[in-house]
Scaffold this active site. Structure first.
Site, PDB file in Angstrom:
ATOM      1  N   ARG A   1       0.831  -1.210   0.000  1.00 43.81           N
ATOM      2  CA  ARG A   1       0.000   0.000   0.000  1.00 43.81           C
ATOM      3  C   ARG A   1       0.858   1.249   0.000  1.00 43.81           C
ATOM      4  NH1 ARG A   1      -4.009  -2.080   4.422  1.00 43.81           N
ATOM      5  NH2 ARG A   1      -2.388  -1.246   5.754  1.00 43.81           N
TER       6      ARG A   1
ATOM      7  N   THR B   1     -11.304   0.601  -4.693  1.00 43.23           N
ATOM      8  CA  THR B   1     -11.769  -0.621  -4.029  1.00 43.23           C
ATOM      9  C   THR B   1     -10.654  -1.605  -3.696  1.00 43.23           C
ATOM     10  OG1 THR B   1     -12.212  -1.665  -6.176  1.00 43.23           O
ATOM     11  CG2 THR B   1     -14.021  -0.478  -5.140  1.00 43.23           C
ATOM     12  N   VAL B   2      -9.519  -1.537  -4.391  1.00 46.10           N
ATOM     13  CA  VAL B   2      -8.484  -2.539  -4.195  1.00 46.10           C
ATOM     14  C   VAL B   2      -7.894  -2.458  -2.789  1.00 46.10           C
ATOM     15  CG1 VAL B   2      -6.549  -1.121  -5.014  1.00 46.10           C
ATOM     16  CG2 VAL B   2      -6.475  -3.602  -5.304  1.00 46.10           C
ATOM     17  N   GLU B   3      -7.472  -3.613  -2.267  1.00 48.19           N
ATOM     18  CA  GLU B   3      -6.862  -3.715  -0.934  1.00 48.19           C
ATOM     19  C   GLU B   3      -7.751  -3.118   0.148  1.00 48.19           C
ATOM     20  OE1 GLU B   3      -2.780  -2.602  -0.678  1.00 48.19           O
ATOM     21  OE2 GLU B   3      -2.270  -3.519  -2.593  1.00 48.19           O
ATOM     22  N   GLY B   4      -9.034  -3.387   0.061  1.00 54.69           N
ATOM     23  CA  GLY B   4      -9.984  -2.862   1.044  1.00 54.69           C
ATOM     24  C   GLY B   4     -10.670  -1.630   0.517  1.00 54.69           C
TER      25      GLY B   4
END
Length: 824
Positions: free
Chosen positions: A379, A499-502
């Site tokens: 991230r 939306t990716v990684e939560g």
């Protein structure tokens, strides 16, 4: 006079609280003060004696530790243990994963500015710079993003081959294991540069360099796993993917229902201890082309085959298996609005040996912590790099377009409404790059889990805002799809980043403050652990330290609020010095509000998502503000071009912090407490104003000129050949305009005033020459520029047959050309 002495005594107590002196010092000074007031006649003997007696009782009770522990702390300790919410092993691992860093200083209300000043950005090595200038640049030149996105829905085979063979999959793998061993900042720079040309290629490159599962192997793999897999991944012989999310486990990835059951199977005539895997994964990037799969699942050992008969559910575990393993279903594609490879992975009773577990059997059940730590690093590199790339690309193209495109005989960038949007683009882009560099450099030193969660949410939200404003400015130019449109593909892919990684809502509501409050607070997590362990002496020490900490932060918050932050310290005396003091004021307010929230709401705070989200917003904006301050001090202090952008980003961050704090107080679940908090932290309302119109105009003006900052931005953006790259054509037109801007403006004014006659440009240029208003060279320069100007403001149009079947249309056109060549 008595009143004056009494006021002085109270002021002394407040100063002691503001400075945060120890309990023993506070006790001694307050007792001495009461004695002086009584003996000096300020207090009459009766009330003075009562106060001294009360002080003595309190002094003994608070400073005699065994007595304090038995009479005061034990009841609190017992109550705390009863109401302490249960914490699952998954939650505990998530909380303990990663490190705290600069965000802890901001959360604790008294940031140590020397720590930020002493921090050094990771400088690129010569090898990393060469890779950025050569391999990265070569890849960008190989890509036609329109062809990738619209026609082929995939990268061309030669691009895949180049990515695999050039080391782009090997940046995080150490040199000992055949990789490049690049720093996090270098990886971020490479991904960011690629993303300015092709989001599809950037995503393709960044996944193997984050949770690929190369990073898991790098940190946790056995020696045998590293020796076999890492060199193959580094050489591009294997394409990896990682199966984490599924139909029932998206943002709540810890709830994976997929299982791996320990069992024995006969393989090639021998009994092998292994795992029977059943899984259904979705949204897995690179899955359709992957040759090796990292897999997260819940490990079950119902028969105690791992040696512990009392333990049947080991929890989340990670394994590595070839995509060719019998029973694995892989190859189908999702289509998330973009051409990058993404798809499902399924399997039922897929058997793999036990040594498929990443790290071996000793790492059984430790997968969630592994994932959280590696996700945190990813991230901090990938998503800020993508967001900063979007910002820098849009910054350059929008500045050029706003200077070139004219309405009502003025560049559109001269209109105040457009300048407001351009101010946001310029300010957010500056903040994005500041945060990218600081966060990636932090990942090189530690695993800052809270900071990377902040960046996941806020970098993608700033990217969203920049794209919205750019679309608004470009109008139809940003709507019509085609090779000329540099906005539409990033716009189409924006939801992926959100939306990716939560999902962003979850990241903001649950993770930033939920994790940050416990990890960054100097006492809370240790108090919880002491309570769970039944350690009363440790809890006593922590609890009373916590009381003093809260009192200190509350007094600091009041003092800094009523003084307008004048009591705060600034580490520098330049044009941005006041912002340091304002950050310190907000930091004290955050620390006090967080403590009051945890004390009043307790476990209920976990369910009050909006309340914790607003506190998280304050922490996040303070991080963004300090990233900007650090970036300006390092790269912008010697250039006046940076200052308006830095001021815009800082004004916005402080204003957003004030808004979040105000909303927190107004919506606090206990209204009376909320009103009291407002009196402490915002006694005069939100004093931080949004960026002014004047500042927007300054930023917009700089975006429409070539200067130190715009050149720095352009140096980090891929710009191709103007002959075949529409974005390069736009930038070339912008350069021409810079060279002849005054002449061109004078020419247009003369036309509008009637001094130059003619219906067409050629007639007008001839009239200008006839009247001595333009030289021959100036007229020719205007003619060349105008041809290019018209080209760059056009939108694409297509043969309907091409839109229906672009690949078939191209094939037929090539056949037609071949027949024409044969005929000639």
């Amino acid at each position: 006079m008595s009143t004056l002495f009494l006021a002085g005594f109270i002021a002394l107590l407040l100063v002691l609280a503001y400075r945060g002196v120890s309990l023993s010092v506070a006790t001694a000074v307050s007792g001495l003060g009461l004695l002086v007031l009584t003996l000096g006649g300020v207090l009459s003997p009766w009330p003075g004696g009562v106060l001294i007696a009360a002080w003595g009782a309190a002094a003994v009770l608070l400073n005699v530790v065994p007595l304090r522990r038995r009479l005061l702390t034990a009841p609190v300790f017992n109550t705390f243990r009863r109401v302490l919410p249960a914490m699952s092993s998954t939650e505990k691992e998530a909380l303990e994963a990663g490190d705290t860093w600069w965000e802890a200083e901001l959360f604790r209300g008294r940031p140590d500015w020397d720590q930020l000043k002493a921090f050094r950005y990771t400088e690129l090595t010569e090898e990393e710079r060469r890779f950025l200038d050569n391999e990265t640049e070569t890849l960008c030149r190989m890509i036609d993003e329109w062809e990738v996105h619209f026609e082929q829905r995939d990268l061309p085979p030669e691009v895949w081959s180049y990515i695999r063979g050039s080391g782009l999959f090997a940046m995080l793998i150490s040199k000992e294991n055949g990789g490049l061993g690049f720093s996090a900042n270098a990886q971020s720079c490479v991904v960011s540069k690629i993303a300015t040309r092709s989001v599809t290629a950037a995503v393709t490159v960044m996944v193997p360099n984050s949770l690929g599962p190369g990073e898991l192997l790098q940190h946790y793999g056995t020696d045998a796993q590293k020796a076999y897999w890492l060199p193959r991944l580094a050489r591009g012989e294997e394409i990896p993917c990682f199966g984490l999310t599924g139909p029932e486990a998206g943002s709540d990835a810890g709830a994976v229902p997929d299982t791996g059951v320990v069992c024995r199977r006969e393989v090639d005539g021998e009994q092998v201890l292994g795992l029977s895997l059943t899984f259904d994964k979705r949204y897995i990037t690179l899955a359709p082309v992957a040759t090796v799969i990292g897999l997260a699942f819940r490990l079950l050992d119902p028969d105690g085959l791992l040696g512990d008969s009392g333990r049947t559910d080991y929890g989340i575990t990670c394994a590595l298996l070839p995509a060719s393993t019998p029973g694995v279903e892989i190859g189908r594609r999702h289509y998330p609005g973009g051409a990058f490879m993404n798809g499902p992975i399924r399997g039922s009773d897929v058997f793999v040996p036990l040594d498929a577990i990443i790290g071996g059997a000793d790492m059984a059940g430790k997968g969630w912590r592994m994932l959280v730590e590696c996700l945190s690093a990813g991230r901090g590199i990938s998503l800020p790099a993508l967001a900063a790339a979007s910002g820098k690309g849009i910054y350059g193209s929008t500045g050029a377009y706003a200077a070139i495109r004219r309405q009502f005989n003025l560049p559109v960038g001269r209109f105040e409404g457009v300048q407001e949007a351009m101010g946001r683009i310029g300010g957010h882009t500056y903040a994005l790059e500041a945060c990218r560099v600081l966060t990636a450099s932090a990942v090189d030193h530690c695993a800052p889990s809270v900071v990377t969660a902040i960046m996941k949410y806020h970098s993608t939200e700033m990217m969203r805002r920049v794209l919205v404003d750019a679309m608004d400015i470009h109008g139809g130019r940003g709507i019509i799809m085609g090779p000329r449109n540099y906005l539409a593909i990033p716009w189409q892919l924006l939801p992926v980043a959100i939306t990716v990684e939560g999902a962003n809502i979850m990241t903001r509501s649950l993770i930033i403050f939920g994790q940050g409050a416990i990890r960054c607070h100097p006492y809370v997590y240790r108090e919880m652990e002491a309570a769970r362990a039944g350690d009363l002496p440790d809890f006593d020490r922590l609890f009373w330290g916590h009381i003093g900490y809260t009192l200190n932060r509350g007094v600091r918050a009041v003092g800094l609020a009523f003084s307008g932050a004048r009591l705060a310290r600034s580490p520098e005396q330049g044009p941005l010095s006041g912002y340091y003091r304002q950050v310190e004021r907000l930091s004290a307010a955050l620390a006090f509000c967080a403590d009051v929230s945890m004390g009043v709401l307790g476990g209920e705070l976990k369910l009050r998502e909006s309340t914790s989200a607003r506190l998280g917003d304050v922490l996040s904006q303070l991080y963004i503000a300090t990233a900007v301050l650090k970036f300006h001090a390092t790269y912008g202090a010697s250039s006046e071009d940076h200052l308006p952008h830095a001021r815009w980003a800082l004004d916005h961050a402080l204003h957003e912090s004030g808004r979040a704090l105000d909303a927190f107080c107004a919506n606090f679940p206990r209204p009376l407490v909320g009103r009291l908090l407002r009196r402490v932290v915002l006694p005069f309302g939100n004093p931080w104003r949004a960026p002014s119109d004047h500042l927007n105009a300054q930023v917009a003006g700089q975006m429409m000129r070539m200067n130190d900052l715009t050149r720095q931005v352009r140096d980090q953006v891929f710009i191709g050949d103007p002959d075949n790259d529409p974005n390069a054509q736009l930038m070339h037109a912008f350069e021409l305009l810079q060279e002849m801007g005054p002449v061109y403006d004078r020419f247009l004014k003369d036309v509008s005033r009637g001094r130059i006659q003619g219906a067409t440009l050629d007639e007008q240029l001839q009239s200008a020459r006839d009247h001595g208003l333009l030289s021959a060279d100036e007229a020719e320069a205007i003619r060349r520029y105008d041809v290019l100007r018209q080209e760059v403001i056009l939108t694409d149009d297509f043969d309907p047959a091409y839109v229906r079947d672009p690949v078939g249309y191209r094939r037929e056109m090539e056949k037609t050309r071949e027949r024409a060549r044969a005929a000639s």
